[in-house]
Enzyme design. Structure first.
Site: not given
Ligand code: PLP
Length: 524
Positions: A117
């Site tokens: 993120k």
């Molecule tokens: C947010 C997140 C995901 C999922 O991503 P999306 O965009 O919500 O599909 C997967 N792995 C981790 C570690 C995350 O923080």
């Protein structure tokens, strides 16, 4: 380039408006009015660009070059991007690691909070700050425009959002987490940030309570008008656009490592929750990046896997999410899936003009979302399902399979190197293995978190290879990055949120207390 809402309406927004608003007033998500064209020589011209240079090229396709158009002049955009990715520990930003002959891992966790993120939120923080400063300058005031970002988190989003928005001007961020229910590392990553504009709220309740409080604040017109609430969750268009870049970065990195490879045969495999990460891959594909159908990897919260199996998008009867080893993917519905639904409706419309197609798609998405709300499910047509299956495949992975995959990649075997993955990444590796049936083909597995973020699941998975104590020792000496050493002991700042005395329900009382805390702490 303008932006429209997936739920229709004639009003087109600029990039700036779409970023600052997040969600459309009619509940829709913003999408670009058309898919832009890549420059005809992108395959050669972009081949040796750095990540920030590539980011600039791709983001520019979606952002006009002037303030008048609600865009960003090129030199400013370059500076915002350079600043965002200057915080990453890897010069490649998202390096590609070869794990076996056909398996490549695109590591998206080299940013400040060790999760994917960061790629989007480091840039989003700079965009917020830039647009607010510009609005204030235009009006000759220093602080007229201020936003109060409010978000709920079960861990990853909160820490990445705080890291992206800390110390930004004209902006406060309030992050609600369920007290005692986020992992110790995640809690420390959030609450040890002591900048004046960062406010951590530890709610006496569950993650769902936190989400309900945030929803109540956004639905409170008066509170929203006073505080100009801003959202950082994965529906913000800026998050999607910044994530498109690493699909291209992965493509060029793989081509450099394997110049002979047929790139159209490469599959990207994505651990998926809210569908934001993989949606960026879908945009990359539509822009023209050669690839096989994208692979959606879900945990037991499998609404997406069931959609690709049946064409029906249906909430689970229990109304509860399953708590899994990959908590950042524990969702009931995937908020960004609405954007894909819009394209399925749009691309199967036989309306004569582009405008008509877009209008029909908006009407269709509204009907689908209403069915989902009222009946808990919706269905696409056979033609729409065929289209979805042309671009995606989907697999579901259980907790046991997740643990087994962590252990399998950790224990070297044959020509494969030992590679330790976090439980989210493990879901994708397991799905990737399953998808390759008879004939091996190259796969790029997206790794969304550093294994140290999910210590418990990782240590317990590898413990069977040795014993618990040596697994723990291995973890502390070999896995835990130096940035996390001593993190748990650092000074913290966090405000507990207990229900207020007065109020009809527990939620009302929590909302009342949260509002008090925001009003007391917001810097304007
Ligand atoms: C947010 C997140 C995901 C999922 O991503 P999306 O965009 O919500 O599909 C997967 N792995 C981790 C570690 C995350 O923080």
């Amino acid at each position: 380039m303008k932006y429209l809402s997936t739920r229709g309406g004639d009003k087109l927004l600029t990039f700036e408006e779409a970023v600052l608003r997040g969600l459309a007033p009619n509940g829709g998500l913003y999408i670009p009015e058309h898919i832009p064209q890549l420059p005809s020589d992108w395959q050669t011209r972009w081949a040796s660009l750095s990540f920030p240079e590539l980011s600039y090229e791709i983001v520019s396709l979606f952002v006009p070059p002037t303030a008048e158009e609600g865009g960003i002049p090129p030199a400013d955009l370059r500076a915002l991007i350079d600043k965002a990715y200057g915080t990453f520990r890897s010069a490649d930003v998202t390096p590609l690691t070869r794990v076996s002959e056909y398996e490549y891992c695109l590591e998206l966790w080299h940013g400040p909070t060790f999760a994917f993120k960061d790629v989007a939120l480091q840039l989003l923080g700079n965009l917020f700050e830039y647009f607010l400063a510009r609005k204030n300058r235009a009006e000759g005031k220093e602080h007229a425009h201020h936003i109060t970002v409010v978000g709920a988190t079960s861990g990853d989003t909160g820490s990445a959002a705080i890291a992206g928005l800390r110390s930004k001007a004209n902006l406060d961020i309030f992050i609600l987490h369920p007290r005692g229910r986020v992992s110790p590392i995640q809690e420390a990553q959030m609450t040890t940030v002591l900048d004046g504009n960062v406010h951590n709220l530890a709610v006496e309740g569950t993650f769902d309570d936190c989400q309900d409080i945030v929803k109540a604040l956004f639905n409170d017109a008066e509170f929203n008008a006073t505080h100009h609430l801003g959202a950082i969750n994965s529906i913000n268009w800026a998050r999607i656009v910044s994530q498109i870049v690493y699909y291209f970065a992965g493509y060029f990195a793989l081509r450099r490592q394997q110049p002979e490879l047929d790139m159209a045969g490469v599959q990207y495999v994505v651990p998926t929750g809210n569908f934001g990460d993989i949606l960026a891959g879908y945009y990359a594909k539509r822009l023209g990046l050669p690839m096989r159908p994208l692979a959606v990897a879900t945990n037991a919260n499998d609404i997406l896997q069931r959609f690709w199996a049946t064409g029906r998008y249906e909430k689970e009867g229990t109304g509860e999410v399953h708590a899994t080893l990959s908590p950042a993917m524990d969702i009931m519905v995937s908020s960004n899936f609405e954007r894909l639904l819009w394209y399925l409706a749009h691309d199967t419309s036989d309306a004569p003009t582009e405008k008509e197609k877009a209008r029909e798609a908006g009407v269709q998405v509204v009907a689908w979302m209403e069915a989902l709300r009222a009946e808990g499910s919706m269905r696409v047509s056979d033609a729409q399902l065929a289209l979805a299956r042309r671009d995606f495949v989907a697999e579901r992975v259980s907790n046991d399979e997740t643990r087994a995959a962590i252990l399998r990649y950790y224990q070297p075997e044959g020509t494969r190197a030992s590679y330790l993955v976090d439980p989210h990444t493990a879901v994708a590796f397991e799905a990737a293995n399953r998808l390759v049936k008879s004939e091996a083909y190259p796969q790029v597995i997206l790794s969304t978190a550093h294994p140290a973020k999910f210590a418990e699941a990782v240590v317990s998975s590898i413990a069977s290879a040795s014993d618990e104590a040596s697994a723990q020792r291995f973890f502390e000496t070999r896995v835990l990055p130096k940035e996390m050493h001593g993190l748990l002991e650092r000074e913290r700042r966090v405000t507990p949120v207990a229900p207020a005395e007065q109020g009809a329900s527990k939620l009302d009382r929590l909302v009342a207390r949260t509002k008090e805390i925001i009003e007391q702490n917001v810097s304007q």
